[in-house]
Scaffold this motif. Sequence first.
Motif, PDB file in Angstrom:
ATOM      1  N   UNK A 163     -71.129 -17.957-123.309  1.00  0.00           N
ATOM      2  CA  UNK A 163     -70.143 -17.013-123.839  1.00  0.00           C
ATOM      3  C   UNK A 163     -70.711 -16.260-125.040  1.00  0.00           C
ATOM      4  N   UNK A 164     -70.591 -14.939-124.978  1.00  0.00           N
ATOM      5  CA  UNK A 164     -71.037 -14.064-126.059  1.00  0.00           C
ATOM      6  C   UNK A 164     -69.961 -13.023-126.328  1.00  0.00           C
ATOM      7  N   UNK A 165     -69.794 -12.642-127.585  1.00  0.00           N
ATOM      8  CA  UNK A 165     -68.957 -11.513-127.962  1.00  0.00           C
ATOM      9  C   UNK A 165     -69.834 -10.522-128.707  1.00  0.00           C
ATOM     10  N   UNK A 166     -69.756  -9.255-128.353  1.00  0.00           N
ATOM     11  CA  UNK A 166     -70.494  -8.206-129.048  1.00  0.00           C
ATOM     12  C   UNK A 166     -69.494  -7.292-129.737  1.00  0.00           C
ATOM     13  N   UNK A 167     -69.777  -6.946-130.992  1.00  0.00           N
ATOM     14  CA  UNK A 167     -68.922  -6.027-131.753  1.00  0.00           C
ATOM     15  C   UNK A 167     -69.565  -4.648-131.745  1.00  0.00           C
ATOM     16  N   UNK A 173     -66.671  -6.708-126.880  1.00  0.00           N
ATOM     17  CA  UNK A 173     -67.086  -6.905-125.496  1.00  0.00           C
ATOM     18  C   UNK A 173     -67.355  -8.384-125.290  1.00  0.00           C
ATOM     19  N   UNK A 174     -67.132  -8.861-124.076  1.00  0.00           N
ATOM     20  CA  UNK A 174     -67.246 -10.280-123.757  1.00  0.00           C
ATOM     21  C   UNK A 174     -68.171 -10.482-122.568  1.00  0.00           C
ATOM     22  N   UNK A 175     -68.998 -11.533-122.658  1.00  0.00           N
ATOM     23  CA  UNK A 175     -69.841 -11.954-121.540  1.00  0.00           C
ATOM     24  C   UNK A 175     -69.718 -13.464-121.426  1.00  0.00           C
ATOM     25  N   UNK A 176     -69.635 -13.967-120.198  1.00  0.00           N
ATOM     26  CA  UNK A 176     -69.622 -15.425-120.020  1.00  0.00           C
ATOM     27  C   UNK A 176     -70.834 -15.894-119.218  1.00  0.00           C
ATOM     28  N   UNK A 179     -74.918 -12.777-121.252  1.00  0.00           N
ATOM     29  CA  UNK A 179     -75.163 -11.356-121.470  1.00  0.00           C
ATOM     30  C   UNK A 179     -75.613 -10.578-120.254  1.00  0.00           C
ATOM     31  N   UNK A 180     -75.558 -11.183-119.069  1.00  0.00           N
ATOM     32  CA  UNK A 180     -75.926 -10.441-117.862  1.00  0.00           C
ATOM     33  C   UNK A 180     -74.872  -9.399-117.503  1.00  0.00           C
ATOM     34  N   UNK A 181     -73.600  -9.716-117.724  1.00  0.00           N
ATOM     35  CA  UNK A 181     -72.499  -8.799-117.428  1.00  0.00           C
ATOM     36  C   UNK A 181     -71.543  -8.771-118.618  1.00  0.00           C
ATOM     37  N   UNK A 182     -71.012  -7.574-118.902  1.00  0.00           N
ATOM     38  CA  UNK A 182     -70.127  -7.397-120.054  1.00  0.00           C
ATOM     39  C   UNK A 182     -68.847  -6.696-119.625  1.00  0.00           C
ATOM     40  N   UNK A 183     -67.760  -7.019-120.310  1.00  0.00           N
ATOM     41  CA  UNK A 183     -66.482  -6.336-120.085  1.00  0.00           C
ATOM     42  C   UNK A 183     -65.838  -6.117-121.449  1.00  0.00           C
ATOM     43  N   UNK A 184     -65.083  -5.047-121.540  1.00  0.00           N
ATOM     44  CA  UNK A 184     -64.351  -4.774-122.785  1.00  0.00           C
ATOM     45  C   UNK A 184     -63.317  -5.864-122.957  1.00  0.00           C
ATOM     46  N   UNK A 185     -63.199  -6.371-124.171  1.00  0.00           N
ATOM     47  CA  UNK A 185     -62.229  -7.423-124.471  1.00  0.00           C
ATOM     48  C   UNK A 185     -61.014  -6.773-125.086  1.00  0.00           C
TER      49      UNK A 185
END
Length: 188
Positions: A163-167, A173-176, A179-185
């Motif tokens: 699990x990663x969160x990018x600001x 944005x969230x990836x589980x 970091x291969x796939x991201x979605x807006x959180x």
Amino acid sequence: GESTGVFVSTDRGDSWKQMDNVKGLLNVHLKAVAGMPGDEKILLAAAPRQLYKSVDGGLLWKPAAMKLIVEEAASAPKVIKTVKGRRVLTRAASKPVEKLKSIRPSEFFGLYTIRSGTKDVVLAATDLGLFKSFDAGERWTLADLPGALGVTGLFVAPNSDGRLFARAANGLYFSNDFGDHWAKYNFP
């Protein structure tokens, strides 16, 4: 207070000691330092506009170019003539070609390392976006965060479950999946 130099801890951050004889970072203000989980001798460091790499545990640092992997599209097959109602090709379609393009972010906001299975992954949050490297910073790919330009921070789950969160300027944005796939959180 504030000190200059490179400091090392051997007790998980309880105490710190300044390293002697560090070369390559004179008058360089580092914003972030990250070590490779699979090799304690490889370190990456980011100054505001430059990436540095050490392969000897931090004694010698060299500027490191960021080389972005860019795939050029495959070429279509070329037809030259028709023989007995069938097309004869002079050249088959080619596979996409991987090329490297030097990039230079004007701002590094952070460096992060994670372990994904047996691979070490380096993540660099920059004004140009979030970059990933699977080879200790030699080559990079741009993470696909839909609609995000720059990434100013990253949160990595402490249990290393992917699990990663990018600001970014336009939200989180969230990836589980490391970091291969991201979605807006979206917040409720």
